[in-house]
Design an enzyme around this catalytic site. Structure first.
Site, PDB file in Angstrom:
ATOM      1  N   SER A   1       0.833  -1.209   0.000  1.00 13.63           N
ATOM      2  CA  SER A   1       0.000   0.000   0.000  1.00 13.63           C
ATOM      3  C   SER A   1       0.861   1.251   0.000  1.00 13.63           C
ATOM      4  O   SER A   1       1.981   1.260   0.525  1.00 13.63           O
ATOM      5  CB  SER A   1      -0.863  -0.015   1.262  1.00 13.63           C
ATOM      6  N   ALA A   2       0.302   2.319  -0.530  1.00 12.63           N
ATOM      7  CA  ALA A   2       0.978   3.617  -0.498  1.00 12.63           C
ATOM      8  C   ALA A   2       1.160   4.107   0.934  1.00 12.63           C
ATOM      9  O   ALA A   2       1.916   5.055   1.168  1.00 12.63           O
ATOM     10  CB  ALA A   2       0.160   4.633  -1.279  1.00 12.63           C
TER      11      ALA A   2
ATOM     12  N   TYR B   1      -1.784  -1.369  11.067  1.00 14.50           N
ATOM     13  CA  TYR B   1      -2.102  -1.917   9.736  1.00 14.50           C
ATOM     14  C   TYR B   1      -1.000  -1.546   8.745  1.00 14.50           C
ATOM     15  O   TYR B   1      -0.477  -2.396   8.021  1.00 14.50           O
ATOM     16  CB  TYR B   1      -3.467  -1.374   9.251  1.00 14.50           C
TER      17      TYR B   1
ATOM     18  N   LYS C   1       2.174  -3.761   6.494  1.00 15.02           N
ATOM     19  CA  LYS C   1       2.519  -3.711   5.062  1.00 15.02           C
ATOM     20  C   LYS C   1       4.030  -3.541   4.905  1.00 15.02           C
ATOM     21  O   LYS C   1       4.672  -4.239   4.106  1.00 15.02           O
ATOM     22  CB  LYS C   1       1.779  -2.560   4.368  1.00 15.02           C
TER      23      LYS C   1
ATOM     24  N   ASN D   1     -15.151   2.599   6.327  1.00 13.33           N
ATOM     25  CA  ASN D   1     -14.054   3.512   6.689  1.00 13.33           C
ATOM     26  C   ASN D   1     -13.630   4.320   5.479  1.00 13.33           C
ATOM     27  O   ASN D   1     -13.160   5.443   5.609  1.00 13.33           O
ATOM     28  CB  ASN D   1     -12.829   2.714   7.161  1.00 13.33           C
ATOM     29  N   ASN D   2     -13.753   3.732   4.323  1.00 12.57           N
ATOM     30  CA  ASN D   2     -13.225   4.359   3.111  1.00 12.57           C
ATOM     31  C   ASN D   2     -14.253   5.279   2.462  1.00 12.57           C
ATOM     32  O   ASN D   2     -15.458   5.120   2.638  1.00 12.57           O
ATOM     33  CB  ASN D   2     -12.734   3.296   2.130  1.00 12.57           C
TER      34      ASN D   2
HETATM   35  C1  UD1 Z   1      -6.712   4.232   3.771  1.00 16.72           C
HETATM   36  C2  UD1 Z   1      -5.464   3.878   4.517  1.00 16.72           C
HETATM   37  C3  UD1 Z   1      -4.552   3.138   3.576  1.00 16.72           C
HETATM   38  C4  UD1 Z   1      -5.257   1.917   3.056  1.00 16.72           C
HETATM   39  C5  UD1 Z   1      -6.553   2.294   2.390  1.00 16.72           C
HETATM   40  C6  UD1 Z   1      -7.314   1.033   2.089  1.00 16.72           C
HETATM   41  C7  UD1 Z   1      -3.997   5.282   5.966  1.00 16.72           C
HETATM   42  C8  UD1 Z   1      -3.642   6.682   6.352  1.00 16.72           C
HETATM   43  N1  UD1 Z   1      -4.884   5.129   5.022  1.00 16.72           N
HETATM   44  O1  UD1 Z   1      -6.363   5.177   2.759  1.00 16.72           O
HETATM   45  O2  UD1 Z   1      -3.402   2.749   4.249  1.00 16.72           O
HETATM   46  O3  UD1 Z   1      -4.429   1.240   2.165  1.00 16.72           O
HETATM   47  O4  UD1 Z   1      -7.341   3.092   3.257  1.00 16.72           O
HETATM   48  O5  UD1 Z   1      -8.379   1.306   1.253  1.00 16.72           O
HETATM   49  O6  UD1 Z   1      -3.473   4.382   6.519  1.00 16.72           O
HETATM   50  N2  UD1 Z   1     -12.691  10.632   3.873  1.00 16.72           N
HETATM   51  C9  UD1 Z   1     -13.696  11.492   4.235  1.00 16.72           C
HETATM   52  N3  UD1 Z   1     -14.855  10.969   4.772  1.00 16.72           N
HETATM   53  C10 UD1 Z   1     -15.028   9.631   4.956  1.00 16.72           C
HETATM   54  C11 UD1 Z   1     -13.999   8.744   4.568  1.00 16.72           C
HETATM   55  C12 UD1 Z   1     -12.838   9.285   4.042  1.00 16.72           C
HETATM   56  O7  UD1 Z   1     -13.585  12.715   4.109  1.00 16.72           O
HETATM   57  O8  UD1 Z   1     -16.082   9.225   5.458  1.00 16.72           O
HETATM   58  C13 UD1 Z   1     -11.460  11.193   3.273  1.00 16.72           C
HETATM   59  C14 UD1 Z   1     -10.216  10.877   4.069  1.00 16.72           C
HETATM   60  O9  UD1 Z   1      -9.985  11.879   5.036  1.00 16.72           O
HETATM   61  C15 UD1 Z   1      -9.155  10.862   2.967  1.00 16.72           C
HETATM   62  C16 UD1 Z   1      -9.916  10.390   1.731  1.00 16.72           C
HETATM   63  O10 UD1 Z   1     -11.282  10.588   2.020  1.00 16.72           O
HETATM   64  O11 UD1 Z   1      -8.698  12.150   2.725  1.00 16.72           O
HETATM   65  C17 UD1 Z   1      -9.686   8.919   1.409  1.00 16.72           C
HETATM   66  O12 UD1 Z   1      -9.937   8.160   2.572  1.00 16.72           O
HETATM   67  P1  UD1 Z   1      -9.979   6.566   2.552  1.00 16.72           P
HETATM   68  O13 UD1 Z   1     -10.877   6.097   1.479  1.00 16.72           O
HETATM   69  O14 UD1 Z   1     -10.251   6.092   3.948  1.00 16.72           O
HETATM   70  O15 UD1 Z   1      -8.504   6.155   2.102  1.00 16.72           O
HETATM   71  P2  UD1 Z   1      -7.070   6.570   2.720  1.00 16.72           P
HETATM   72  O16 UD1 Z   1      -7.200   7.076   4.099  1.00 16.72           O
HETATM   73  O17 UD1 Z   1      -6.385   7.405   1.716  1.00 16.72           O
END
Ligand code: UD1
Length: 342
Positions: free
Chosen positions: A127-128, A152, A156, A202-203
């Protein structure tokens, strides 16, 4: 005879899309999963898309060394793609031992079995997150890794090192590719497979689609005071089918002996930064739906901006992301509607 690829965690979001692309490329695939974080929906979807009712499925746990050995004894495994791992950042902070035990033990068992059978091609799904908060964007494979912001993320980084050391000691018998994913989103164009998070997502994209369908009340955009053009975080959102195809390129590269080193690393991203707000706006526009959203405080552990320099994957592997964010967001919405029976 076709080459056989074992896909650990093959019934999950990324694993199911990769299985479809491997089958389309003519590989035999063995899917192995313990269904700890997914149900049968995507596995059934894969069979439908590919017409492969006979697709082998092994319900097993890679943390169990005996089961892992038995699997390698049962099939002639030419390559393994290892997805089987926990992946929720917040949960890993609350339960680090569970994450270290599961994510490390399962990979150790896979590598032990691969080594003991006399060698194998191993593709690890990294992962990045291993770049932490980078000093400079976009990141290349040479960008120094930084301490991750969660257990987590640490798993990685650790698994990358474990694979590298195993490859080195094996004197060419075990070969490895580390694919560092940016933000995989979307769904298969058939809408038969896609992301299926358990509980509250979460994503970002599953949260968007679930809000649009009415499962969630309101999307919180975490932070609007970041030092970025519109104040929200920048990410490299990559279409899941594009990402899946990168695995086929990587596996073929290993099988055909085209690697330049016994352990290679590739960024799998588009090279295109997109802000959270841009993504939300694009979703509304392309799908013609209104999304209920609000700004909320920053989420701890989030990095401001990260996107890939995908040049190495483009030139060395011959792989390139092709889909636009709009196409991908359309597919994500079609999948959510499919789940809702609409
Ligand atoms: C996260 C993990 C990454 C993992 C990936 C898996 C970290 C910091 N990030 O990436 O390691 O590989 O998930 O899919 O470890 N956001 C919102 N509202 C929400 C959800 C997200 O504003 O309800 C924003 C977040 O603040 C972020 C962006 O959307 O700026 C992407 O978030 P997300 O989809 O959770 O991915 P990452 O955090 O980039």
């Amino acid at each position: 005879m076709n080459k056989t690829v074992l896909v650990s965690g093959g019934a999950g979001f990324i694993g199911s899309h990769v299985t479809v692309e491997l089958l389309a490329a003519g590989y035999d695939v063995v899917v192995a999963d313990n269904f700890s974080n997914c149900d049968r929906t995507c596995f059934e979807g894969v069979k439908k898309i590919t017409g492969r009712e006979d697709l082998p499925l092994e319900v097993m746990d890679f943390c169990d060394e005996k089961q892992t050995r038995a699997l390698f004894a049962k099939y002639p495994i030419d390559a393994v793609i290892h997805f089987a791992a926990y992946k929720a950042v917040g949960e890993s902070v609350a339960q680090p031992l569970m994450y270290y035990r599961n994510n490390l033990q399962s990979f150790l068992n896979v590598l032990q079995a691969a080594q003991d059978q006399g060698g194998c091609n191993v593709l690890f799904s990294s992962s990045a997150t291993v770049y932490g908060e980078p000093d400079k964007v976009p990141v290349t494979e040479e960008t120094p890794r930084k301490s991750a912001t969660s257990p987590y993320g640490n798993t990685k980084t650790m698994c990358e090192d474990i694979l590298r050391d195993t490859v080195k000691a094996s004197e060419g018998k075990v070969r490895g590719i580390l694919l560092r994913y940016f933000n995989p989103i979307g769904a298969h164009p058939s809408a038969l497979i896609g992301e299926l998070p358990r509980g509250v997502p979460n994503n970002l994209v599953p949260f968007i689609t679930q809000t649009a369908i009415g499962k969630r009340e309101c999307l919180s955009i975490f932070g609007n005071d970041y030092p970025t053009p519109d104040g929200t975080c920048l990410r490299d959102y990559i279409d899941i089918v594009d990402l899946a195809k990168a695995h086929v390129f990587a596996v073929t590269r290993m099988m055909e002996g085209k690697m330049k080193k016994d352990c290679e690393v590739f960024n799998v991203g588009t090279g295109r930064p997109v802000s959270v707000l841009e993504l939300v706006n694009a979703f509304e526009k392309v799908n013609g739906v209104k999304l209920n959203w609000k700004f909320a405080p920053r989420r701890p552990g989030d990095v401001t901006a990260i996107w890939a320099d995908p040049t190495l994957a483009n030139t060395e592997m011959g792989w390139k992301a092709t889909r636009t964010v709009e196409e991908t967001l359309k597919a994500a919405w079609a999948w959510e509607k499919h789940l809702a029976g609409k």
